[in-house]
Design a protein around this motif. Sequence first.
Motif, short mmCIF file in Angstrom:
data_model
loop_
_atom_site.label_atom_id
_atom_site.label_comp_id
_atom_site.label_asym_id
_atom_site.label_seq_id
_atom_site.Cartn_x
_atom_site.Cartn_y
_atom_site.Cartn_z
N GLY A 89 -46.60 -4.88 2.06
CA GLY A 89 -47.86 -5.35 2.60
C GLY A 89 -47.65 -6.71 3.21
O GLY A 89 -46.56 -7.28 3.15
N GLU A 90 -48.71 -7.28 3.78
CA GLU A 90 -48.56 -8.58 4.45
C GLU A 90 -48.28 -9.69 3.44
O GLU A 90 -48.89 -9.77 2.38
N ILE A 91 -47.35 -10.56 3.81
CA ILE A 91 -47.07 -11.79 3.07
C ILE A 91 -47.31 -12.94 4.03
O ILE A 91 -46.70 -13.02 5.10
N SER A 92 -48.22 -13.84 3.65
CA SER A 92 -48.54 -15.01 4.47
C SER A 92 -48.16 -16.26 3.71
O SER A 92 -48.58 -16.46 2.56
N ILE A 93 -47.35 -17.11 4.34
CA ILE A 93 -46.88 -18.36 3.73
C ILE A 93 -47.43 -19.51 4.56
O ILE A 93 -47.18 -19.59 5.76
N GLY A 94 -48.18 -20.41 3.91
CA GLY A 94 -48.95 -21.42 4.62
C GLY A 94 -48.13 -22.57 5.17
O GLY A 94 -46.94 -22.74 4.90
N THR A 95 -48.81 -23.40 5.94
CA THR A 95 -48.21 -24.58 6.57
C THR A 95 -47.61 -25.50 5.51
O THR A 95 -48.26 -25.83 4.51
N GLN A 96 -46.37 -25.89 5.70
CA GLN A 96 -45.61 -26.80 4.83
C GLN A 96 -45.46 -26.26 3.41
O GLN A 96 -45.11 -27.02 2.49
N ALA A 97 -45.68 -24.99 3.21
CA ALA A 97 -45.41 -24.39 1.90
C ALA A 97 -43.92 -24.19 1.72
O ALA A 97 -43.17 -24.04 2.70
N VAL A 98 -43.46 -24.17 0.46
CA VAL A 98 -42.05 -24.01 0.15
C VAL A 98 -41.87 -22.85 -0.83
O VAL A 98 -42.53 -22.80 -1.87
#
Length: 197
Positions: A89-98
């Motif tokens: 399924g979709e995986i979304s990783i946010g801005t400046q996330a590590v």
Amino acid sequence: MYNQNTHTGASFSLRNRGGRVIWNLVYALLFQYSPRPMHQWRAFLLRMFGAKVGHGVHVYPKVSIWAPWNLVLKDKCGVANGAKLYSMGEISIGTQAVVSQGAHLCAGTHDYTIQGFPLVTMPITIGDNAWLAAETFIHPGITVGEGCVIGARSVVTQDMPAWMVCSGHPCKPLKERIMSGSGRSSAVPLEQSSTIH
């Protein structure tokens, strides 16, 4: 999202399976052995396979990616070597996330209460400025809030709140994340992201 009986047929379409065959070839030949600094090259390959990739994204060469077309990687996020993005399924990783070494984001499971054990896919969302420390496991359907820190080897089975330090098996909020300096604007640098002290 439910897919058909896994005992009688494939869980994904022929197009999906064919795309993964081609992606695995490209990954083996052009992605996993590319030099570490070549982040733009790997971002280009991911975009070629349908990933939404922002500016300044650092995906390292030994990241395992199941289906690039289910990835959303926002500006300046980082995914370290050994991380697994099991993007059924979709995986979304946010801005400046590590996402640190060995972290496993699993967006698919099976419904053991239904005959045929059908595959279930559920999206995972990692908020801006969040940090998943080494070898964390994120279950399908989980949202990790903005600025949230997940401790090393934690198992996240429910949504985690914004700007909290969370850890454990199962993972639970422990304390507020307080940023020194100029407010809550920067994620933990990738080079310092293997453990929580």
